[in-house]
Design an enzyme around this catalytic site. Structure first.
Site, PDB file in Angstrom:
ATOM      1  N   ASP A   4      -4.542  -0.247 -20.796  1.00  0.00           N
ATOM      2  CA  ASP A   4      -5.735   0.520 -20.414  1.00  0.00           C
ATOM      3  C   ASP A   4      -5.281   1.844 -19.801  1.00  0.00           C
ATOM      4  O   ASP A   4      -5.675   2.205 -18.696  1.00  0.00           O
ATOM      5  CB  ASP A   4      -6.574  -0.291 -19.425  1.00  0.00           C
ATOM      6  CG  ASP A   4      -7.937   0.337 -19.144  1.00  0.00           C
ATOM      7  OD1 ASP A   4      -8.351   1.221 -19.911  1.00  0.00           O
ATOM      8  OD2 ASP A   4      -8.575  -0.056 -18.146  1.00  0.00           O
ATOM      9  N   PHE A  49       0.835  -1.196   0.000  1.00  0.00           N
ATOM     10  CA  PHE A  49       0.000   0.000   0.000  1.00  0.00           C
ATOM     11  C   PHE A  49       0.874   1.252   0.000  1.00  0.00           C
ATOM     12  O   PHE A  49       1.875   1.325   0.705  1.00  0.00           O
ATOM     13  CB  PHE A  49      -0.898   0.034   1.237  1.00  0.00           C
ATOM     14  CG  PHE A  49      -1.655   1.325   1.390  1.00  0.00           C
ATOM     15  CD1 PHE A  49      -2.913   1.450   0.833  1.00  0.00           C
ATOM     16  CD2 PHE A  49      -1.107   2.389   2.070  1.00  0.00           C
ATOM     17  CE1 PHE A  49      -3.610   2.642   0.966  1.00  0.00           C
ATOM     18  CE2 PHE A  49      -1.801   3.590   2.199  1.00  0.00           C
ATOM     19  CZ  PHE A  49      -3.055   3.718   1.646  1.00  0.00           C
TER      20      PHE A  49
END
Length: 358
Positions: free
Chosen positions: A264, A156
């Protein structure tokens, strides 16, 4: 593609983007994945004693914290809290006694979607030019898990806003020019080790020796079949009849080599970590580098981005404009299949322009 799930403060100005807040992941490029295929594609079986000889986990055997404690070697889980979610996944923040902070996504779906994401992130991170989320685990959840059937666990880190576009362009070009970690791609083949998704659409990545054949069969025709629209199918086949013309500038002296593509790349998937360009949420495969710009209509790439990119990876000018529209078409078709609406008109306009042009 512009996904239906939530997005964070990194969203761009594209009018197609309807997004909200989300937690982000990230960090170093060293992964516990030993190869491009994620380590766990079957039901999780824990180790009773974590690495380092510490005592058994304190959480229930059916929980994600238990999986983390008995699998990753980060010690006890001291905090595990849900932090939002999307239409198909839930997001959690995890802190451990070793100081590692993790981002966790779980889903009721099987592990294939997370496995594709994990393999893609590993492939993207191989070159080391962009900051890519490091994946520690991808696979099935423990038996009896209340949080779903599959999970992906990453480091994270709060991502910063998008930084210098010129630096992003340079780092992306270096990534595209880097030696692939896939043997198939190193041998000149196009595709990927796993099928994955672009947004919520299955993306078939069967290996192919010819780029144009790969793009026609695994990208354009698959989207046209999904659309099931007579007008789009007719125009699409007319485009395909002309497609080889736009690739005539590429030959033995100027070949298309497989580049690892994010797949993407729009504004919501671009940020910074400690000021360095970072990308995430990919739909990775090995393809023509120019295909990376297929989402540029929602990426906001500046002139500085393209100048920097092409200073590192020179542009093949002839028919570039036609190929640019071709690669946009794939993503517009995908958006039509996912969201409907005015995307059909855009697809028709692009295809008619390609058919009627040179």
């Amino acid at each position: 593609m512009v996904p239906s799930h939530a997005r964070g403060s990194l969203q761009g100005s594209c009018s197609a983007c309807s997004v909200s807040s989300r937690m982000r992941v990230s960090v170093n490029n060293s992964s516990r994945i030993s190869s491009l295929k994620p380590p766990c594609t079957s039901r999780f079986t824990p180790r009773r004693t974590p690495p380092g000889g510490t005592r058994a986990a304190l959480h229930d055997p059916g929980s994600i914290p238990y999986l983390i404690e008995t699998t990753l070697g980060f010690g006890r889980v001291t905090r595990y809290e849900q932090q939002g979610g999307s239409g198909w996944a839930s997001f959690f923040i995890c802190e451990t006694s070793s100081g590692n902070k993790l981002f966790v996504k779980t889903s009721a779906r099987d592990a294939s979607m997370f496995d594709g994401e994990a393999a893609g992130l590993t492939a993207l991170g191989h070159s080391g030019h962009l900051v890519i989320p490091a994946v520690h685990f991808s696979g099935s959840t423990p038996e009896g898990c209340a949080d779903g059937n599959s999970v992906i666990i990453m480091d994270f880190l709060n991502f910063g806003a998008r930084g210098d576009d010129g630096e992003l362009g340079k780092r992306l070009a270096q990534t595209h020019l880097s030696t692939p970690c896939s043997e198939n791609a190193r041998n000149g083949r196009f595709g990927f080790e796993l099928n994955n998704t672009c947004g919520d659409t299955p993306q078939v990545n069967d290996w192919c020796d010819d780029w144009v054949d790969f793009f026609v069969e695994n990208r354009l025709r698959r989207q046209l079949r999904l659309a099931g629209d007579t007008l789009l199918s007719g125009l699409g086949e007319a485009v395909i009849e002309k497609i080889h013309l736009w690739f005539t500038p590429f030959d033995a002296s100027n070949p298309i080599k497989p580049s690892v593509l994010h797949g993407d790349l729009w504004s919501g998937n671009i940020g910074t970590v400690a000021g360095q360009p970072a990308v995430f949420d990919p739909a990775v495969y090995y393809g023509h580098n120019e295909a990376e710009f297929g989402m540029e209509w929602c990426a906001g790439f500046s002139g500085n981005f393209y100048d920097s990119y092409f200073s590192v990876f020179p542009k093949t000018e002839k028919y570039f404009a036609q190929r640019r529209q071709l690669y946009r078409l794939y993503h517009y078709l995908n958006h039509y299949n996912l969201f409907g609406g005015g995307y059909k008109n855009t697809c028709v306009t692009i295809m008619k322009g390609l058919i009627d042009g040179e």
